[in-house]
Write an enzyme that holds these catalytic residues in place. Sequence first.
Site, PDB file in Angstrom:
ATOM      1  CB  THR A   1      -0.966   0.017   1.210  1.00 16.55           C
ATOM      2  OG1 THR A   1      -1.791   1.174   1.129  1.00 16.55           O
ATOM      3  CG2 THR A   1      -0.204   0.021   2.524  1.00 16.55           C
ATOM      4  NE  ARG A   2       0.139   5.678  -4.315  1.00 14.53           N
ATOM      5  CZ  ARG A   2      -1.095   5.754  -4.830  1.00 14.53           C
ATOM      6  NH1 ARG A   2      -1.659   4.681  -5.380  1.00 14.53           N
ATOM      7  NH2 ARG A   2      -1.759   6.879  -4.787  1.00 14.53           N
TER       8      ARG A   2
ATOM      9  CG  HIS B   1      -9.325   4.560   4.902  1.00 13.77           C
ATOM     10  ND1 HIS B   1      -9.016   5.400   5.947  1.00 13.77           N
ATOM     11  CD2 HIS B   1      -8.842   5.170   3.775  1.00 13.77           C
ATOM     12  CE1 HIS B   1      -8.397   6.483   5.497  1.00 13.77           C
ATOM     13  NE2 HIS B   1      -8.265   6.354   4.183  1.00 13.77           N
TER      14      HIS B   1
ATOM     15  CG  HIS C   1      -7.325  -0.107   2.424  1.00 16.97           C
ATOM     16  ND1 HIS C   1      -7.719   1.160   2.774  1.00 16.97           N
ATOM     17  CD2 HIS C   1      -7.033  -0.047   1.093  1.00 16.97           C
ATOM     18  CE1 HIS C   1      -7.675   1.952   1.716  1.00 16.97           C
ATOM     19  NE2 HIS C   1      -7.269   1.242   0.685  1.00 16.97           N
TER      20      HIS C   1
ATOM     21  NE  ARG D   1     -11.941  -0.744  -9.568  1.00 20.30           N
ATOM     22  CZ  ARG D   1     -11.745   0.540  -9.869  1.00 20.30           C
ATOM     23  NH1 ARG D   1     -10.862   1.239  -9.167  1.00 20.30           N
ATOM     24  NH2 ARG D   1     -12.410   1.120 -10.840  1.00 20.30           N
TER      25      ARG D   1
END
Length: 402
Positions: free
Chosen positions: A197-198, A202, A205, A291
């Site tokens: 992740t970058r 939330h 996720h 996605r």
Amino acid sequence: MVVLVSPHGGQLVSLLVERERAAELRTSAAGWPSWQLTARQLFDLELLATGGFSPLRTFLGRDDYLSVCESMRLADGTLWPMPVTLDVPDQVIASVERTGALALRDPKGAFVAALHVTQTWRPDREAEAMAVFGTTDPLHPSVGHLLHRTNPWYVTGVLEVVRLPEHRDFRALRHTPTQLRAEFARRGWHRIVAFNTRNPMHRAHQELTLRAARDADAKLLIHPVVGLTKPGDVDRRTRVRCYQAILPSYPRGGAMLSLLPLAMRMGGPREAMWHAIIRKNYGASHFIVGRDHAGPSPDANGRPFYQPYDAQQLVRRHEAELGVTVMTFRQLVYLEDSQTYVPDHEVPPGARTRSVSGTQLRRWLADGRDIPEWFTPAAVVAELRRAYPARSEQGAPAPAPA
């Protein structure tokens, strides 16, 4: 005895030299030309040195570079989708031709590595952009960097690393592949699903990662990128505090956080496969491809550079060769009535759904509005407000409601 997935290429690379050799190199480097590494190059050097980029032992030579651009493979056939090159200006090449060696230095001028140069060449950067990123549009951040901010020469050779780059923040959360593999073994973990992740994490996720860990019967590695990410992203320190804030809400002993010093290229499908290889080197047996994985912002006409599920399809096609189990998910949507998240293709007809865009979240933060608990935990909101206080708390009047 914990047995972890083998590194890509079969052996974890380490380019750090012993203390005596480091002293010899420092003495010799005093007479060599120097190159002060850019931020991207320094992050690349770190992952080369620690084995995050195994099986690479140096910046790509011309044959490997051309092969990677054309076929996503090194010249020996090993799967490798992203060029990792060292670009330098004309004057450096002229100096290197006299000495045969180059002292690589960090932004403060400290000597970090020696490159015993064996090859230099001028690449066709437009051809590289089209082959690797599928476009020559400079609005793609890596294409813009490649065409307008990359030096004209690529250089390679035998690389000896004297010291790793120094990171002053979150030191306890930074691990080399060797260190992270040792930590997995200490914990008795052998099935590990890694999440890239970058962005701040939330509820969606969290739900996605919980599903992945459950489906894989694995522990979870939250492995955010803290090198270079997409322009406009939330700053590194705020993001890490958000990850720390959400971590206690995972099952005890089921998840850990470690930071990845990667310079992202926002290369969509190729980058997703690169991410899977890197996490394999860190010891992960499974990797989540979501996605629009590593996708940049759209072009000037609002068209995406990559389709939402292109990355999943490419990584799936190479899953067996990668040696990592690929976990793919659709976008998760919040159902208001059942107060649950489900994949978008499983939303019942007529169901009431809720979502919050990044733009909407920034506007709510600026206006000091409440952020719903179904969207993100209160602890994450607190960290975001700490970094992005409402306008009314900055001494400026809040705008009138529309």
